[in-house]
Design a protein around this motif. Structure first.
Motif, PDB file in Angstrom:
ATOM      1  N   SER A  28       1.136 -28.635  75.158  1.00  0.00           N
ATOM      2  CA  SER A  28       2.246 -28.008  75.884  1.00  0.00           C
ATOM      3  C   SER A  28       2.230 -26.497  75.684  1.00  0.00           C
ATOM      4  O   SER A  28       1.609 -25.984  74.751  1.00  0.00           O
ATOM      5  N   GLU A  29       2.934 -25.795  76.569  1.00  0.00           N
ATOM      6  CA  GLU A  29       3.006 -24.338  76.470  1.00  0.00           C
ATOM      7  C   GLU A  29       4.440 -23.880  76.706  1.00  0.00           C
ATOM      8  O   GLU A  29       5.307 -24.649  77.075  1.00  0.00           O
ATOM      9  N   GLY A  30       4.640 -22.579  76.491  1.00  0.00           N
ATOM     10  CA  GLY A  30       5.937 -22.009  76.817  1.00  0.00           C
ATOM     11  C   GLY A  30       6.707 -21.481  75.626  1.00  0.00           C
ATOM     12  O   GLY A  30       6.149 -21.183  74.567  1.00  0.00           O
ATOM     13  N   LEU A  31       8.017 -21.376  75.799  1.00  0.00           N
ATOM     14  CA  LEU A  31       8.884 -20.660  74.866  1.00  0.00           C
ATOM     15  C   LEU A  31       9.104 -21.418  73.564  1.00  0.00           C
ATOM     16  O   LEU A  31       9.455 -22.594  73.555  1.00  0.00           O
ATOM     17  N   ILE A  32       8.905 -20.694  72.474  1.00  0.00           N
ATOM     18  CA  ILE A  32       9.301 -21.194  71.163  1.00  0.00           C
ATOM     19  C   ILE A  32       9.821 -20.007  70.368  1.00  0.00           C
ATOM     20  O   ILE A  32       9.320 -18.887  70.501  1.00  0.00           O
ATOM     21  N   LEU A  33      10.859 -20.236  69.595  1.00  0.00           N
ATOM     22  CA  LEU A  33      11.451 -19.185  68.772  1.00  0.00           C
ATOM     23  C   LEU A  33      10.919 -19.286  67.355  1.00  0.00           C
ATOM     24  O   LEU A  33      10.672 -20.386  66.853  1.00  0.00           O
ATOM     25  N   LEU A  34      10.750 -18.141  66.717  1.00  0.00           N
ATOM     26  CA  LEU A  34      10.324 -18.088  65.319  1.00  0.00           C
ATOM     27  C   LEU A  34      11.259 -17.176  64.548  1.00  0.00           C
ATOM     28  O   LEU A  34      11.771 -16.185  65.089  1.00  0.00           O
ATOM     29  N   THR A  35      11.482 -17.503  63.286  1.00  0.00           N
ATOM     30  CA  THR A  35      12.430 -16.747  62.476  1.00  0.00           C
ATOM     31  C   THR A  35      12.150 -16.981  61.002  1.00  0.00           C
ATOM     32  O   THR A  35      11.315 -17.812  60.632  1.00  0.00           O
ATOM     33  N   ASP A  36      12.892 -16.270  60.146  1.00  0.00           N
ATOM     34  CA  ASP A  36      12.925 -16.568  58.718  1.00  0.00           C
ATOM     35  C   ASP A  36      14.359 -16.893  58.292  1.00  0.00           C
ATOM     36  O   ASP A  36      14.672 -16.903  57.114  1.00  0.00           O
ATOM     37  N   ASP A  37      15.207 -17.183  59.268  1.00  0.00           N
ATOM     38  CA  ASP A  37      16.624 -17.489  59.055  1.00  0.00           C
ATOM     39  C   ASP A  37      16.821 -19.002  59.113  1.00  0.00           C
ATOM     40  O   ASP A  37      16.904 -19.590  60.185  1.00  0.00           O
ATOM     41  N   GLY A  38      16.895 -19.636  57.950  1.00  0.00           N
ATOM     42  CA  GLY A  38      16.996 -21.087  57.894  1.00  0.00           C
ATOM     43  C   GLY A  38      18.267 -21.638  58.510  1.00  0.00           C
ATOM     44  O   GLY A  38      18.265 -22.718  59.100  1.00  0.00           O
ATOM     45  N   ASP A  39      19.382 -20.913  58.404  1.00  0.00           N
ATOM     46  CA  ASP A  39      20.643 -21.395  58.959  1.00  0.00           C
ATOM     47  C   ASP A  39      20.569 -21.556  60.471  1.00  0.00           C
ATOM     48  O   ASP A  39      21.017 -22.560  61.027  1.00  0.00           O
ATOM     49  N   ILE A  40      20.007 -20.572  61.146  1.00  0.00           N
ATOM     50  CA  ILE A  40      19.954 -20.633  62.603  1.00  0.00           C
ATOM     51  C   ILE A  40      19.012 -21.732  63.070  1.00  0.00           C
ATOM     52  O   ILE A  40      19.217 -22.354  64.107  1.00  0.00           O
ATOM     53  N   VAL A  41      17.957 -22.002  62.293  1.00  0.00           N
ATOM     54  CA  VAL A  41      17.026 -23.087  62.615  1.00  0.00           C
ATOM     55  C   VAL A  41      17.777 -24.406  62.718  1.00  0.00           C
ATOM     56  O   VAL A  41      17.676 -25.131  63.704  1.00  0.00           O
ATOM     57  N   ASN A  42      18.547 -24.720  61.703  1.00  0.00           N
ATOM     58  CA  ASN A  42      19.225 -26.007  61.660  1.00  0.00           C
ATOM     59  C   ASN A  42      20.332 -26.124  62.701  1.00  0.00           C
ATOM     60  O   ASN A  42      20.564 -27.193  63.257  1.00  0.00           O
ATOM     61  N   LYS A  43      21.005 -25.025  62.999  1.00  0.00           N
ATOM     62  CA  LYS A  43      22.039 -25.055  64.026  1.00  0.00           C
ATOM     63  C   LYS A  43      21.454 -25.330  65.406  1.00  0.00           C
ATOM     64  O   LYS A  43      22.039 -26.040  66.217  1.00  0.00           O
ATOM     65  N   ILE A  44      20.284 -24.754  65.690  1.00  0.00           N
ATOM     66  CA  ILE A  44      19.652 -24.957  66.993  1.00  0.00           C
ATOM     67  C   ILE A  44      19.049 -26.352  67.101  1.00  0.00           C
ATOM     68  O   ILE A  44      19.154 -27.017  68.138  1.00  0.00           O
ATOM     69  N   LEU A  45      18.441 -26.829  66.016  1.00  0.00           N
ATOM     70  CA  LEU A  45      17.718 -28.101  66.084  1.00  0.00           C
ATOM     71  C   LEU A  45      18.623 -29.322  66.092  1.00  0.00           C
ATOM     72  O   LEU A  45      18.263 -30.348  66.673  1.00  0.00           O
ATOM     73  N   ARG A  46      19.765 -29.259  65.462  1.00  0.00           N
ATOM     74  CA  ARG A  46      20.598 -30.451  65.328  1.00  0.00           C
ATOM     75  C   ARG A  46      21.036 -30.959  66.690  1.00  0.00           C
ATOM     76  O   ARG A  46      21.713 -30.271  67.449  1.00  0.00           O
ATOM     77  N   ALA A  47      20.655 -32.180  67.024  1.00  0.00           N
ATOM     78  CA  ALA A  47      20.896 -32.742  68.358  1.00  0.00           C
ATOM     79  C   ALA A  47      22.380 -32.795  68.705  1.00  0.00           C
ATOM     80  O   ALA A  47      22.765 -32.609  69.860  1.00  0.00           O
ATOM     81  N   SER A  48      23.232 -33.048  67.707  1.00  0.00           N
ATOM     82  CA  SER A  48      24.670 -33.180  67.973  1.00  0.00           C
ATOM     83  C   SER A  48      25.303 -31.874  68.431  1.00  0.00           C
ATOM     84  O   SER A  48      26.415 -31.868  68.949  1.00  0.00           O
ATOM     85  N   ASN A  49      24.580 -30.748  68.259  1.00  0.00           N
ATOM     86  CA  ASN A  49      25.114 -29.465  68.720  1.00  0.00           C
ATOM     87  C   ASN A  49      24.901 -29.255  70.219  1.00  0.00           C
ATOM     88  O   ASN A  49      25.431 -28.315  70.799  1.00  0.00           O
TER      89      ASN A  49
END
Length: 253
Positions: free
Chosen positions: A109-130
């Protein structure tokens, strides 16, 4: 040193608190303080200064962390384990600071992916219930029927569950747009396979308010406006235990 100083309105903007224009209004209204004192318009600050709005300290999280938008090419693997995968995203980008991808796109696959060193924002974005949107453009190996659109939209059985309802729109004979709020392993490919379709190309074009707008294989920092809007969208998001690399079952498309 002069090069370490920053105008107060720029600081508030980069911190994701408000725009520069809105910051000027707050300063003019006397609602902003620097080290307990009301500043003049255009005052510059250093990293050691304490900035408050209405008595509340403002932390410049954008300066403290890295937030990148990357257009991943086909063939690059979204892992931080550089010992295992030769074509991994970390070695490809060669960013000078340790970062990790927010979720994954699988190798074909190709396209947009975000990268960071901020663990809090990772979990907020990934959690399906959000329920945060991720948008994809997909082509399949045969003409798309109305039944396919309806069944994809309403959810199909994959991985011992039923996929969440989602938005699916036919774009062409063999092409459709899909917006997910879920991140099951290879979800779109599995959904198509269940309905006897095979994915030929898959591109992610949006994550929440961040759109794919850079050439393939390149990255850019999030803009001040994107970062501000992203923070607003994440205000009420719960987070899971921080991890430097999300579990492999999540976010592969």
């Amino acid at each position: 040193m002069e090069e370490n100083l920053k105008r107060i309105n720029k600081f508030l903007s980069e911190a994701g608190y408000c725009s520069r224009r809105e910051a000027d209004k707050l300063i003019d209204a006397g609602r902003v303080t620097i080290n307990g004192k009301i500043p003049e318009m255009g005052t510059k600050i250093s990293v050691n200064d304490v900035v408050q709005v209405d008595g509340k300290p403002i932390k410049n999280t954008k300066d403290a962390f890295v937030y990148l938008a990357f257009n991943k090419p086909i063939g690059i693997v979204c892992t931080t384990d550089t010992r295992v995968e030769k074509d991994n995203i970390i070695d490809y980008i060669k960013y000078p600071k340790r970062i990790f991808p927010i979720g994954r796109l699988d190798k074909p696959s190709e396209g947009l992916i975000l990268l960071t060193d901020d663990g809090d924002i990772v979990n907020k974005i990934l959690r399906a219930s959000n329920n945060h949107d991720k948008e994809y453009i997909v082509t399949v190996n045969k003409p798309i029927s109305q039944t396919f659109i309806e069944r994809m939209s309403n959810g199909v059985p994959i991985l011992d569950t039923i996929s969440k309802k989602c938005t699916v729109e036919k774009l062409g004979t063999n092409e459709f747009r899909i917006i997910l709020t879920q991140g099951l392993n290879r979800q779109i490919r599995r959904m198509c396979e269940y309905l006897d379709y095979e994915v030929e190309t898959l591109k992610r074009v949006r994550i929440m308010n961040i759109k794919l707008d850079m050439p393939i294989g390149t990255y850019r920092e999030l803009t001040e406006e994107e970062f501000k809007d992203l923070n607003k969208l994440l205000e009420d998001s719960a987070k899971e235990v921080t991890s430097t690399e999300p579990p492999r079952r999540r976010k592969n498309k």
